[in-house]
Design a protein around this motif. Structure first.
Motif, PDB file in Angstrom:
ATOM      1  N   LYS A 444      -1.300   1.668  -1.347  1.00 20.38           N
ATOM      2  CA  LYS A 444      -2.490   2.451  -1.014  1.00 20.38           C
ATOM      3  C   LYS A 444      -3.533   2.139  -2.074  1.00 20.38           C
ATOM      4  O   LYS A 444      -3.271   2.259  -3.266  1.00 20.38           O
ATOM      5  CB  LYS A 444      -2.172   3.951  -1.000  1.00 20.38           C
ATOM      6  CG  LYS A 444      -3.350   4.805  -0.540  1.00 20.38           C
ATOM      7  CD  LYS A 444      -2.942   6.258  -0.429  1.00 20.38           C
ATOM      8  CE  LYS A 444      -4.110   7.115   0.052  1.00 20.38           C
ATOM      9  NZ  LYS A 444      -4.537   6.738   1.409  1.00 20.38           N
ATOM     10  N   GLY A 445      -4.706   1.745  -1.654  1.00 16.45           N
ATOM     11  CA  GLY A 445      -5.746   1.389  -2.604  1.00 16.45           C
ATOM     12  C   GLY A 445      -5.888  -0.108  -2.710  1.00 16.45           C
ATOM     13  O   GLY A 445      -5.956  -0.839  -1.719  1.00 16.45           O
ATOM     14  N   LYS A 448      -3.201  -2.431  -0.977  1.00 17.60           N
ATOM     15  CA  LYS A 448      -2.827  -2.005   0.365  1.00 17.60           C
ATOM     16  C   LYS A 448      -2.322  -3.156   1.217  1.00 17.60           C
ATOM     17  O   LYS A 448      -1.429  -2.996   2.043  1.00 17.60           O
ATOM     18  CB  LYS A 448      -4.037  -1.348   1.046  1.00 17.60           C
ATOM     19  CG  LYS A 448      -3.764  -0.846   2.449  1.00 17.60           C
ATOM     20  CD  LYS A 448      -4.993  -0.197   3.047  1.00 17.60           C
ATOM     21  CE  LYS A 448      -4.722   0.296   4.464  1.00 17.60           C
ATOM     22  NZ  LYS A 448      -5.908   0.946   5.071  1.00 17.60           N
TER      23      LYS A 448
END
Length: 462
Positions: A444-445, A448
């Motif tokens: 996530k981020g 990703k």
């Protein structure tokens, strides 16, 4: 064309993937105090320590794990015991029992009744070693023997000299009823695993000799249940990563080549549990592989910096050239570790020159000129306040370079109060810990992933 044949490495002895391994849990009981003869003018008899090994379950066969073999590309085979390698580029060309001690007799001389000496004592029974040796009938023969030493002058029972003496229970603070309680628990061992952990050591250059040197330096320190497989980038990858252009070219080549061996779900390459980038720079390949795969990915610079930060208050780095010093300064401040950094000292030799000097060493000694440069740089870092020195290049991880740095900072009395950290060794050990924790790269981020976005743009060639 440079040879790009990779190598693999296992710890000494047969591969853990094919050799059953017994896990043992040993408990040592406190010696019981024989008080049956107290008050009768007899010395107290002490029992023997007893060891009770418990054989653990046998190790499973190679296989299983997080990434099943069904996910491999059809034309490549993972390394199997006794099997064939096929077209696998991650190839491995190279593939203790303690004797037990017997017990001793400890006879106690009997007193002379007619001369007024203390009453005769019964003959002491021999004390035999309570461990599972050959023929003991309990556990494997590799169990650790227990010491059978007794005091040279055993304490005398005061009741012999003072008949009115009343012995008190042997109590200690924090114990009740005379029973000793240890603050230590019984050992905890890991459960058996289906296969050993596997780390892919990625050399982003086309210098195969560098991969061999790194694997040779790792062999003596690899723990059980860990295998390291070497990968060397193929031509036209650069022979060393000294410049930004070198790093950019090697990143593109390695990404395309590893994509051929990615699993169907895209989690990793082949069946590897983690990947280590063997370049002591802020190499873009680290972030690129974190985007592409789920398994932990770190560089040898990251691993050695965090290890050095845990071992001392200030660290310094042995660099190869002045350009390398500037690159290290920028990378360390970007990681937020500038407060603990005393600086870098260059030995003014390129990575290939250091590699050649290590290869030409005789009896473990480098050429005098190279050894002097390494020693001078190491002593300068200590004078700046470093209590930990990082050997800041994958080409410096040879045993000869490490020995030259350690000898240079040794105290006059022979002690060595400053640590020397091998960047490749530190990176492997950090990754082994992450694999044991079972934590993947966060998706996530920034990391990703990039596949969906590329394919939405029609870029499907990677």
């Amino acid at each position: 064309m440079a040879d790009s044949h990779p190598n693999s490495l296992r710890p000494g002895g047969p591969s853990p993937s094919t050799t059953p391994r017994l896990e043992q849990s040993q408990q040592v009981q406190s010696p019981p105090l024989d008080t049956s003869m107290q008050g009768q003018g007899q010395p107290m008899m002490y029992g023997a320590y007893q060891e009770q090994p418990q054989g653990g379950p046998s190790q499973g066969q190679y296989g299983g794990g997080r990434f099943p073999s069904s996910m491999y590309p059809p034309n490549f085979n993972i390394e199997t015991p006794g099997g064939t390698q096929g077209n696998n580029p991650f190839q491995d060309d190279n593939q203790r029992q303690r004797g037990s001690t017997m017990g001793q007799n400890y006879p106690i001389p009997a007193g002379d009744q007619q001369m007024g000496s203390p009453p005769a004592m019964p003959a002491a029974q021999p004390l035999f070693a309570q461990h599972s040796g050959p023929g003991a009938g309990a556990g494997p023969s590799g169990s650790r023997p227990v010491s059978r030493q007794t005091p040279h002058n055993p304490p005398m029972n005061p009741s012999i000299l003072q008949p009115s003496f009343q012995p008190q229970p042997a109590t200690r603070p924090g114990t009740a009823g005379g029973s000793s309680k240890s603050p230590f628990t019984t050992p905890v061992t890991s459960p058996p695993r289906g296969r050993p952990s596997q780390i892919l050591l990625i050399n982003p250059t086309s210098t195969t000799a560098l991969t061999n040197v790194m694997l040779a330096s790792l062999r003596p320190i690899l723990p059980p249940q860990l295998e390291v497989v070497g990968y060397t980038a193929h031509y036209p990858a650069p022979t060393a990563t000294e410049t930004i252009v070198d790093m950019a070219l090697s990143t593109e080549l390695v990404l395309r080549d590893l994509a051929k061996y990615a699993t169907n779900n895209g989690e990793t390459v082949q069946n590897f549990d983690a990947m280590l980038i063997a370049s002591f720079t802020n190499h873009p390949l680290v972030s690129a592989l974190r985007e592409s795969y789920d398994v932990p990915v770190i560089g040898i610079m990251e691993g050695s910096l965090y290890v050095s930060r845990m071992l001392g208050a200030r660290f310094g780095i042995l660099a190869t050239t002045n350009r390398h010093k500037i690159q290290q300064d920028d990378a360390i401040h970007a990681l937020g570790l500038g407060h603990f950094y005393v600086g870098s000292e260059a030995v003014h030799m390129s990575p290939l020159e250091i590699l050649a000097a290590s290869s030409s060493s005789q009896n473990g000694q480098m050429p005098e000129e190279a050894s002097k440069r390494i020693a001078h740089a190491a002593r300068t870092l200590v004078q700046k306040g470093a209590d930990t020195i990082i050997v800041g290049s994958e080409s410096m991880c040879s045993l000869e370079v490490i020995r030259a740095a350690k000898d240079a900072i040794r105290e006059e009395d022979g002690r060595r109060t400053v640590n020397v950290v091998d960047c490749v060794e530190a990176g492997v050990m950090c990754l082994n810990g992450l694999v044991g924790m079972g934590v993947p790269t966060s998706k996530k981020g920034v990391y990703k992933g990039e596949r969906e976005g590329r394919r939405a743009r029609g870029q499907n060639w990677l």
